[in-house]
Scaffold this motif. Structure first.
Motif, PDB file in Angstrom:
ATOM      1  N   LYS A 141      71.335  45.713   5.245  1.00 47.87           N
ATOM      2  CA  LYS A 141      70.337  45.361   6.257  1.00 47.87           C
ATOM      3  C   LYS A 141      68.923  45.537   5.720  1.00 47.87           C
ATOM      4  N   GLU A 142      68.688  46.608   4.970  1.00 47.56           N
ATOM      5  CA  GLU A 142      67.356  46.829   4.384  1.00 47.56           C
ATOM      6  C   GLU A 142      66.987  45.693   3.430  1.00 47.56           C
ATOM      7  N   THR A 143      67.954  45.221   2.688  1.00 49.92           N
ATOM      8  CA  THR A 143      67.711  44.154   1.715  1.00 49.92           C
ATOM      9  C   THR A 143      67.569  42.787   2.368  1.00 49.92           C
ATOM     10  N   HIS A 144      68.461  42.485   3.335  1.00 50.69           N
ATOM     11  CA  HIS A 144      68.542  41.133   3.883  1.00 50.69           C
ATOM     12  C   HIS A 144      67.937  40.981   5.277  1.00 50.69           C
ATOM     13  N   GLY A 145      67.657  42.096   5.957  1.00 48.23           N
ATOM     14  CA  GLY A 145      67.039  42.027   7.284  1.00 48.23           C
ATOM     15  C   GLY A 145      68.025  41.753   8.410  1.00 48.23           C
ATOM     16  N   HIS A 146      69.318  41.765   8.124  1.00 48.27           N
ATOM     17  CA  HIS A 146      70.357  41.536   9.137  1.00 48.27           C
ATOM     18  C   HIS A 146      71.654  42.149   8.646  1.00 48.27           C
ATOM     19  N   VAL A 147      72.658  42.143   9.523  1.00 46.72           N
ATOM     20  CA  VAL A 147      73.956  42.710   9.144  1.00 46.72           C
ATOM     21  C   VAL A 147      75.078  41.674   9.227  1.00 46.72           C
ATOM     22  N   ASN A 148      74.748  40.423   9.033  1.00 48.72           N
ATOM     23  CA  ASN A 148      75.765  39.360   9.009  1.00 48.72           C
ATOM     24  C   ASN A 148      76.237  39.170   7.580  1.00 48.72           C
ATOM     25  N   VAL A 149      77.224  39.951   7.207  1.00 45.61           N
ATOM     26  CA  VAL A 149      77.716  39.956   5.831  1.00 45.61           C
ATOM     27  C   VAL A 149      78.756  38.858   5.651  1.00 45.61           C
ATOM     28  N   ARG A 150      78.479  37.960   4.735  1.00 45.82           N
ATOM     29  CA  ARG A 150      79.416  36.861   4.467  1.00 45.82           C
ATOM     30  C   ARG A 150      80.464  37.320   3.468  1.00 45.82           C
ATOM     31  N   ALA A 151      81.580  36.648   3.455  1.00 46.06           N
ATOM     32  CA  ALA A 151      82.701  37.011   2.586  1.00 46.06           C
ATOM     33  C   ALA A 151      82.525  36.437   1.185  1.00 46.06           C
ATOM     34  N   THR A 152      81.405  36.753   0.559  1.00 43.81           N
ATOM     35  CA  THR A 152      81.181  36.332  -0.826  1.00 43.81           C
ATOM     36  C   THR A 152      81.914  37.302  -1.743  1.00 43.81           C
ATOM     37  N   PRO A 153      82.149  36.936  -2.991  1.00 43.33           N
ATOM     38  CA  PRO A 153      82.838  37.878  -3.901  1.00 43.33           C
ATOM     39  C   PRO A 153      82.145  39.244  -3.975  1.00 43.33           C
ATOM     40  N   GLN A 160      81.997  19.461   9.327  1.00 43.87           N
ATOM     41  CA  GLN A 160      80.691  18.932   8.962  1.00 43.87           C
ATOM     42  C   GLN A 160      79.553  19.859   9.374  1.00 43.87           C
ATOM     43  N   TYR A 161      79.584  20.384  10.593  1.00 41.19           N
ATOM     44  CA  TYR A 161      78.508  21.237  11.069  1.00 41.19           C
ATOM     45  C   TYR A 161      79.074  22.547  11.578  1.00 41.19           C
ATOM     46  N   ALA A 162      78.335  23.618  11.360  1.00 44.07           N
ATOM     47  CA  ALA A 162      78.751  24.924  11.875  1.00 44.07           C
ATOM     48  C   ALA A 162      78.516  24.966  13.385  1.00 44.07           C
ATOM     49  N   PRO A 163      79.263  25.790  14.096  1.00 47.12           N
ATOM     50  CA  PRO A 163      79.038  25.937  15.533  1.00 47.12           C
ATOM     51  C   PRO A 163      77.669  26.551  15.793  1.00 47.12           C
ATOM     52  N   ARG A 164      77.223  26.503  17.039  1.00 47.01           N
ATOM     53  CA  ARG A 164      75.935  27.091  17.398  1.00 47.01           C
ATOM     54  C   ARG A 164      75.906  28.561  17.014  1.00 47.01           C
ATOM     55  N   VAL A 165      74.760  28.998  16.549  1.00 49.05           N
ATOM     56  CA  VAL A 165      74.600  30.373  16.089  1.00 49.05           C
ATOM     57  C   VAL A 165      74.311  31.287  17.271  1.00 49.05           C
ATOM     58  N   HIS A 166      74.981  32.438  17.279  1.00 51.60           N
ATOM     59  CA  HIS A 166      74.677  33.471  18.267  1.00 51.60           C
ATOM     60  C   HIS A 166      73.718  34.445  17.595  1.00 51.60           C
ATOM     61  N   TRP A 167      72.515  34.563  18.116  1.00 52.11           N
ATOM     62  CA  TRP A 167      71.510  35.427  17.514  1.00 52.11           C
ATOM     63  C   TRP A 167      71.576  36.794  18.165  1.00 52.11           C
ATOM     64  N   ASN A 168      71.716  37.842  17.351  1.00 54.04           N
ATOM     65  CA  ASN A 168      71.601  39.167  17.935  1.00 54.04           C
ATOM     66  C   ASN A 168      70.120  39.484  18.110  1.00 54.04           C
ATOM     67  N   THR A 169      69.815  40.559  18.793  1.00 58.78           N
ATOM     68  CA  THR A 169      68.431  40.879  19.139  1.00 58.78           C
ATOM     69  C   THR A 169      67.539  40.995  17.916  1.00 58.78           C
ATOM     70  N   ASP A 170      68.005  41.687  16.869  1.00 54.47           N
ATOM     71  CA  ASP A 170      67.185  41.852  15.665  1.00 54.47           C
ATOM     72  C   ASP A 170      66.863  40.508  15.023  1.00 54.47           C
ATOM     73  N   GLN A 171      67.866  39.641  14.944  1.00 51.59           N
ATOM     74  CA  GLN A 171      67.650  38.323  14.346  1.00 51.59           C
ATOM     75  C   GLN A 171      66.680  37.501  15.187  1.00 51.59           C
ATOM     76  N   TRP A 172      66.860  37.546  16.517  1.00 50.08           N
ATOM     77  CA  TRP A 172      66.003  36.773  17.407  1.00 50.08           C
ATOM     78  C   TRP A 172      64.559  37.216  17.252  1.00 50.08           C
ATOM     79  N   LEU A 173      64.344  38.540  17.244  1.00 47.72           N
ATOM     80  CA  LEU A 173      62.984  39.063  17.102  1.00 47.72           C
ATOM     81  C   LEU A 173      62.384  38.713  15.747  1.00 47.72           C
ATOM     82  N   ALA A 174      63.211  38.721  14.703  1.00 48.39           N
ATOM     83  CA  ALA A 174      62.720  38.347  13.373  1.00 48.39           C
ATOM     84  C   ALA A 174      62.270  36.884  13.357  1.00 48.39           C
TER      85      ALA A 174
END
Length: 130
Positions: free
Chosen positions: A13-25, A72-86
């Motif tokens: 979170k400190e590095t990326h500003g959010h806690v939406n961790v993707r399943a990257t290697p 083709q397109y991702a579903p609508r994004v649900h923004w948590n409060t921290d993301q919305w404020l950012a």
């Protein structure tokens, strides 16, 4: 071990500003741990002493699934409060610099998409008051 993953999530979170961790290697172990926390909470086996620190980080207990292979397109994004404020802060900076809120897709695709979503929600009366 649990505290170690929580600390890893804090660092993310400190590095990326959010806690939406993707399943990257690189982040797959943390992503899998987060999945397990959600599953244990759904099943009622996650202790409150573990729920609170995750809530404090802005942990999303019900994330919107991302784009699937071939979709083709991702579903609508649900923004948590921290993301919305950012994003709101980003819009304020844009307004200060340009004197308007007309964000072009070519200028900032993510902010443009966020603005589009806010306008859609406003038209439908779906914006939450806070």
């Amino acid at each position: 071990r649990w505290q170690g993953r929580l600390n890893e999530l804090r660092e993310f979170k400190e590095t990326h500003g959010h806690v939406n961790v993707r399943a990257t290697p690189t982040h797959r172990p943390l992503h899998n741990w987060m999945y397990q926390q959600r599953k244990m909470r759904r099943e009622g086996t996650l202790m409150e002493t573990r729920i609170s620190p995750l809530d404090d980080l802005g942990f999303d207990w019900h994330p919107t699934p991302g784009r699937k292979k071939g979709q083709q397109y991702a579903p609508r994004v649900h923004w948590n409060t921290d993301q919305w404020l950012a994003m709101f802060h980003k819009l304020q900076l844009f307004h200060t610099e340009f004197g308007n809120c007309e964000v072009k897709k070519t200028h900032d695709p993510k902010l443009h998409a966020w603005m589009h979503e806010q306008r859609r929600k406003h038209r439908r009366g779906e914006l939450e008051a806070s």
